[in-house]
Structure formats: structure tokens, C-alpha cells
Design a protein around this motif. Sequence first.
Motif, mmCIF file in Angstrom:
data_model
loop_
_atom_site.group_PDB
_atom_site.id
_atom_site.type_symbol
_atom_site.label_atom_id
_atom_site.label_comp_id
_atom_site.label_asym_id
_atom_site.label_seq_id
_atom_site.Cartn_x
_atom_site.Cartn_y
_atom_site.Cartn_z
ATOM 1 N N ILE A 1 0.198 -1.391 -0.066
ATOM 2 C CA ILE A 1 0.290 0.118 -0.223
ATOM 3 C C ILE A 1 0.956 1.218 0.237
ATOM 4 C CG2 ILE A 1 -1.910 -1.020 1.100
ATOM 5 C CD1 ILE A 1 -1.383 0.287 3.264
ATOM 6 N N PHE A 2 1.918 0.912 0.790
ATOM 7 C CA PHE A 2 2.891 2.622 0.206
ATOM 8 C C PHE A 2 3.808 2.484 -0.978
ATOM 9 C CE2 PHE A 2 7.175 3.757 0.135
ATOM 10 C CZ PHE A 2 6.666 5.493 2.004
ATOM 11 N N MET B 1 3.967 6.898 17.299
ATOM 12 C CA MET B 1 4.985 6.312 17.195
ATOM 13 C C MET B 1 5.351 5.779 18.770
ATOM 14 S SD MET B 1 8.022 5.301 14.200
ATOM 15 C CE MET B 1 6.655 5.289 13.079
ATOM 16 N N PRO B 2 6.008 6.674 19.624
ATOM 17 C CA PRO B 2 6.243 6.853 20.561
ATOM 18 C C PRO B 2 5.693 6.049 21.436
ATOM 19 C CG PRO B 2 6.897 9.164 20.498
ATOM 20 C CD PRO B 2 6.323 8.321 19.238
ATOM 21 N N GLY C 1 -1.703 5.664 11.635
ATOM 22 C CA GLY C 1 -2.248 4.123 11.137
ATOM 23 C C GLY C 1 -0.171 3.205 10.687
ATOM 24 N N ILE C 2 0.290 3.986 9.451
ATOM 25 C CA ILE C 2 1.063 3.082 9.584
ATOM 26 C C ILE C 2 2.190 2.909 10.414
ATOM 27 C CG2 ILE C 2 3.102 3.301 8.298
ATOM 28 C CD1 ILE C 2 1.096 2.477 6.538
ATOM 29 N N GLY D 1 -3.830 -1.104 10.765
ATOM 30 C CA GLY D 1 -4.727 -1.540 9.457
ATOM 31 C C GLY D 1 -5.480 -0.435 8.791
ATOM 32 N N LEU D 2 -6.987 -0.722 10.086
ATOM 33 C CA LEU D 2 -8.181 0.468 9.592
ATOM 34 C C LEU D 2 -7.912 1.519 9.714
ATOM 35 C CD1 LEU D 2 -10.868 0.552 10.360
ATOM 36 C CD2 LEU D 2 -10.584 0.548 12.532
ATOM 37 N N LEU D 3 -6.986 2.045 10.507
ATOM 38 C CA LEU D 3 -6.610 3.763 10.135
ATOM 39 C C LEU D 3 -6.410 3.894 8.717
ATOM 40 C CD1 LEU D 3 -4.936 4.813 13.107
ATOM 41 C CD2 LEU D 3 -7.092 5.322 12.898
ATOM 42 N N ALA D 4 -4.909 2.717 8.130
ATOM 43 C CA ALA D 4 -5.004 3.230 6.659
ATOM 44 C C ALA D 4 -5.793 3.089 5.527
ATOM 45 C CB ALA D 4 -3.544 2.121 6.728
ATOM 46 N N VAL D 5 -6.823 1.811 5.706
ATOM 47 C CA VAL D 5 -8.157 1.996 5.152
ATOM 48 C C VAL D 5 -8.753 3.095 5.421
ATOM 49 C CG1 VAL D 5 -10.246 0.648 4.480
ATOM 50 C CG2 VAL D 5 -8.187 -0.309 5.138
#
Length: 417
Positions: A39-40, A76-77, A128-129, A96-100
Motif C-alpha cells: 500500500i505504501f 510512534m512513541p 495508522g502506518i 490497518g483500519l486507520l490506513a483504510v
Amino acid sequence: MTPEGDQNLAVGSAASVDRATVRRAAIATFIIFATNGFIFASWAARIPAVTQTLGLSTGEMGLVLLVGAIGSLCSMPLVGPISSRVGIVRTVRLGGLLAVIAGGMLALGLLIVSVLLVAVGLAVFGIGIALWDVGQNIEGADVEHRLGRTVMPQFHAGFSGGAFLGAIVGAGLSALGVPLPLHLAAIMLTVLVIMVLVPRHFLPLTAHSAAQPESPNDGGSPAPERKERGGARAAWTDVRTLLIGVVVLGATLTEGAGNDWIAKGSVDGLGTSQSGGAALFALFVGAMTLARWFGGRIIDRLGRVVALRLSMVSALIGLAVYSLAGSYWLAAIGALLWGLGAALAFPMGMSAASDDPRHAAARVSVVATIGYIAFLAGPPFLGFLGDHLGLRHALLAILVPIAVSLVLAGATRKPPV
């Protein structure tokens, strides 16, 4: 029956997980890495088209990409503490849900030509990532410890392989004139299905953060929970962890610059078509995939430090050749060497950060956070330089962090037991 998330937080000994379970977890981890890369790259390969659709300059597009980097860096932290509380399965699925959701926002933003909506979508995508990326690295570190050999580069080969496929698909759809919003919609549906089916095979969260050192005062029972809660703060004061983070920062900037700008640099600097630029990006990630797939054996034979130094030398030469080349084919040779050199540093940094399984979650989170500062600083810096010097010549600035990673490579050496 225990819910999946609770299973992921179960505490037990390493010996309680059989080899078949570890192999299933390894396959699941590989698939999750590959999906992340796919996806990236599907997005990155079509950055030139996005720039054109939104009517932005190179520097302005750099600022838009910066928004996504900020989303990743801010979240990330928190991934180490979150994964320790809710489990790797739920952490990766949330990512994954946030990426969608972000993919839907990006598609709509491009349809209505809204820079603001695209920027917000990239912020959500970045969050999300971050959850997805750090979570999969924590899981990969646990699998590597259970197997007793270097496999983290192969998981990252899964990412690069997925990116290679995503770049090929992106180049093909770009050549066919398929709208990016339609492209994104199909990818997001695929991600949703994979996130439901695959993470359920992850290992219980035992070796990397839930397992506690034995206490000398209670006959071998787990150490008090208060020590685990202090793990994240302690990781930020560990000198070796911070040095590994600086090494990974240089490696991330080296890899991220290729991901973000190889395609556009080829279009702008060499006059190639958008599909030609995407093909050169595919060559870059293909070289990374090859090096990562076979890299574990090289690292086990030469050691992390020697392998890392060889990688940085290859990246340095390849980047210089790509940036100074006067022809498409010479630039392709540079991209090949650049990809081979950029391949192993990040996975070696993740392995080094997780050498002590008890503190792996916190330390991987710290190293990833430091490394991803490159995604915060890199896009706008290179974009602004590109506006004044030309994008390919601006990429020469990355030779400095490559040199720093080369000097500090010794920090990744495994400490004595």
C-alpha cells in the motif's frame, strides 16, 4: 475462549510455543510486512500524478508529505505501551483500519482536488502506518528470537517485495490512465480483508515485552508490574538504544528519500515519463527486496557491523551515481546500488534494539521513533532543496547521514550476555 487480544497478551515461557506455531507466526508476519509495503508503494509510485492533480510544486508536495510524517512521529512513541496493553494483534489491526480510512480520504481529496483533505488523509495514514509498522517489527523480533537466527531482513524483504509489486501495479495503472482514487479504493478493500484474517496467527506477546525478569526476592515469580510501566522511559535513556536510533535515522532517510523522490527525480531531472519514473522506483525496491531476502545469511556470516558498513558504502555510491547521472540507464545503475545498500540497515537496527527480549517493545518503539524523524525532516528539506538545485542534486545531501550511520555502525553489535 480467550479473545484474540487477550491471547496476544498471554504470559508464558518461550518453550511453551511449539515450532509449528512459530512458523505460522513467521508466515503471518511476512504477509503483514508485504501488505504494508504494497500500500505504501502504491501511493509513492504515483506521487508525481498526485502532485500534478493538486497543482503543487516539488516543495509544496514536500510539505503535504510532511503532514503524514508528523502523524507517524507523534504516534510512534505510544506504540510500545499500547501493544503491551492491548496486544500486537489489536495494535496492527487498528493501524490497518486507520490506513483504510485514510485511503478513502485520499481518494475523495483527489476527486475533489482538495489539498486540505489529502493532507488530513496523509496524517491519518501516518498514524495508522506507525501503529502497523512498529507492531509488525515487535512481532518480527519475537519470531526471530524464537527461531534463533536472523530473519528480520526477510520480513523487511516482504515489505520491499510488497512495495515492488505495488510499484509495478502503480506504473502499470499510471500507463493505462487508471484514476488514482479507483486504484486506492481497490487496495484499501484488500487491506481490510488481510487485517481480519492474518494477524490472528501472531505469537502470544511473551518474549518481547510481557515477559519479566525473575525477581530474587520471590523465588522466580515475575518482577513487579511497576518495572514494566517504566520501560518506555528507561529506553529513552539507554545510550546504546539512542545510538542505534541515530544509525536507523540515517538508514531511514536513505530509504525514504528513494521511496519518496526516485520516481519524481527521474521525471524532473531526466525527462522520462511518469511510467518510466515509476519503473525506476520499482528497480530500487526490487534491489532492496533481493538484498533483504538473502541478507540474513550475510549478516549471520559477517556480523551486523560489517554487513551494515558494506550496506552504507553501497548506498553512498549508488545515491551519488543516481544523482549525477546524465542518462536514464546510468541512473538505473545508481538506483540499483542505492537499493542494495539501503536494504539491511533498518532491519538490523530493529534486531539490535530487540537483543534483550524483555525490553524489545519499548526499545523498538524508541529506535523507530528516532528513525522516523527522517520522514519528518526529509520530504520538506529535499523538496525545498529540489526547488532550488533540482531534485536529483538535492538528494546528494543524504550522503551526510549515510556517513554518520557508517561511523556509528558499531553500536549495533550484540552486547555480551
